[in-house]
Design an enzyme around this catalytic site. Sequence first.
Site, mmCIF file in Angstrom:
data_model
loop_
_atom_site.group_PDB
_atom_site.id
_atom_site.type_symbol
_atom_site.label_atom_id
_atom_site.label_comp_id
_atom_site.label_asym_id
_atom_site.label_seq_id
_atom_site.Cartn_x
_atom_site.Cartn_y
_atom_site.Cartn_z
ATOM 1 N N LYS A 166 0.810 -1.222 0.000
ATOM 2 C CA LYS A 166 0.000 0.000 0.000
ATOM 3 C C LYS A 166 0.838 1.265 0.000
ATOM 4 C CE LYS A 166 -4.426 -1.734 1.519
ATOM 5 N NZ LYS A 166 -5.451 -1.831 2.560
ATOM 6 N N ARG A 219 -3.591 -9.832 5.321
ATOM 7 C CA ARG A 219 -4.082 -9.876 3.925
ATOM 8 C C ARG A 219 -2.959 -9.385 3.018
ATOM 9 N NH1 ARG A 219 -6.178 -6.306 0.342
ATOM 10 N NH2 ARG A 219 -7.799 -7.021 -1.079
HETATM 11 C C1 7PM Z 1 -6.707 -0.050 -5.098
HETATM 12 C C2 7PM Z 1 -6.948 0.537 -3.866
HETATM 13 C C3 7PM Z 1 -6.556 -1.404 -5.232
HETATM 14 C C4 7PM Z 1 -7.036 -0.250 -2.754
HETATM 15 C C5 7PM Z 1 -6.628 -2.195 -4.117
HETATM 16 C C6 7PM Z 1 -6.876 -1.608 -2.892
HETATM 17 C C7 7PM Z 1 -8.312 -4.128 2.114
HETATM 18 C C8 7PM Z 1 -9.392 -4.900 1.715
HETATM 19 C C9 7PM Z 1 -8.549 -3.901 -0.007
HETATM 20 C C10 7PM Z 1 -7.951 -4.074 3.498
HETATM 21 C C11 7PM Z 1 -9.777 -5.588 3.872
HETATM 22 C C12 7PM Z 1 -5.626 -3.218 -1.589
HETATM 23 C C13 7PM Z 1 -6.912 -2.425 -1.658
HETATM 24 N N1 7PM Z 1 -7.787 -3.526 1.019
HETATM 25 N N2 7PM Z 1 -10.121 -5.635 2.573
HETATM 26 N N3 7PM Z 1 -9.530 -4.759 0.395
HETATM 27 N N4 7PM Z 1 -8.729 -4.838 4.330
HETATM 28 N N5 7PM Z 1 -10.486 -6.292 4.765
HETATM 29 O O1 7PM Z 1 -4.569 -2.535 -1.552
HETATM 30 O O2 7PM Z 1 -7.028 -3.397 3.950
HETATM 31 O O3 7PM Z 1 -5.614 -4.443 -1.616
HETATM 32 S S1 7PM Z 1 -8.374 -3.397 -1.633
#
Ligand code: 7PM
Length: 283
Positions: A228, A262
Amino acid sequence: MTSQQYPTRLPCGNRVLDLSRTHVMGILNITPDSFSDGGRFTQRDAALRHAEAMVAAGATLVDVGGESTRPGARVVTALEELERVAPIVEAISRELDVIISVDTSTPAVIRETARLGAGLINDVRSLTRDGALDAAAATGLPVCLMHMRGEPGDMQNNPHYDDVTVEVAMFLEQRMAACASVGIGAEKIVLDPGFGFAKTLAHNLSLFKHMQDLYRLGRPLLVGVSRKSMIGLALERPVGERLYGSLALAALAMTRGASILRVHDVAETVDVVRMIAAVEAAE
Ligand code: 7PM
């Protein structure tokens, strides 16, 4: 309160998650759909192979998502999302020994994927969409409630908190109450601070440092920080160069008691988890 005090068994459909240890949840890529049936078959196949590799590397959960939460991403209809996710949930459920988490906010997707073998509902919107609470309650599955403000498209414009950890805890407590009102008891809840969702770098770092304050809500934590922007900003690294930062945060989250990590990089994170577990098991 800085330590956990919940039961160690979390039933997830036809499997059980053992909360006495730390688990790695692998993020499954679902590539955007093509229109030919041949394309669909290839995508389902590729997703299944990716899931299989993550399970072989030690993931006990795989997180399947069909709606991109990326800021500015195209809005996906419930039907499109279902057509992307359902065949993959069905295939993984049939082929692999793993708990399937479904990253969705959509009532129809919650209901249908539960029927096809999903074990956990992972909603970045914490069941705030119309009908989502009732849909989740009807499945009987556990739910991951994540903190966010606004929508993925606008969440990053100038977020403000007086105390980010206190405000995240209050939000999650309110969503637990909303769940309780439809019969989703606390024993079915997993909590997630929502790193990167409506938070600046300073908010993310402070929330990470103080995540143990969330144990006052009495539930296990899921932490998603893999690759991230908080890592990109702290280390000045593009997304392809965030593995070591991700592993550092995985190690820290585990020592702060997180139950589920995750991640994209399952094999590397599983080594981190096993190494820490080996030390913690020593005399
Ligand atoms: C763009 C922006 C692509 C953000 C992907 C993302 C989480 C989640 C995501 C989290 C839970 C990523 C995120 N992040 N579900 N889904 N916790 N529970 O970086 O932090 O994977 S999507």
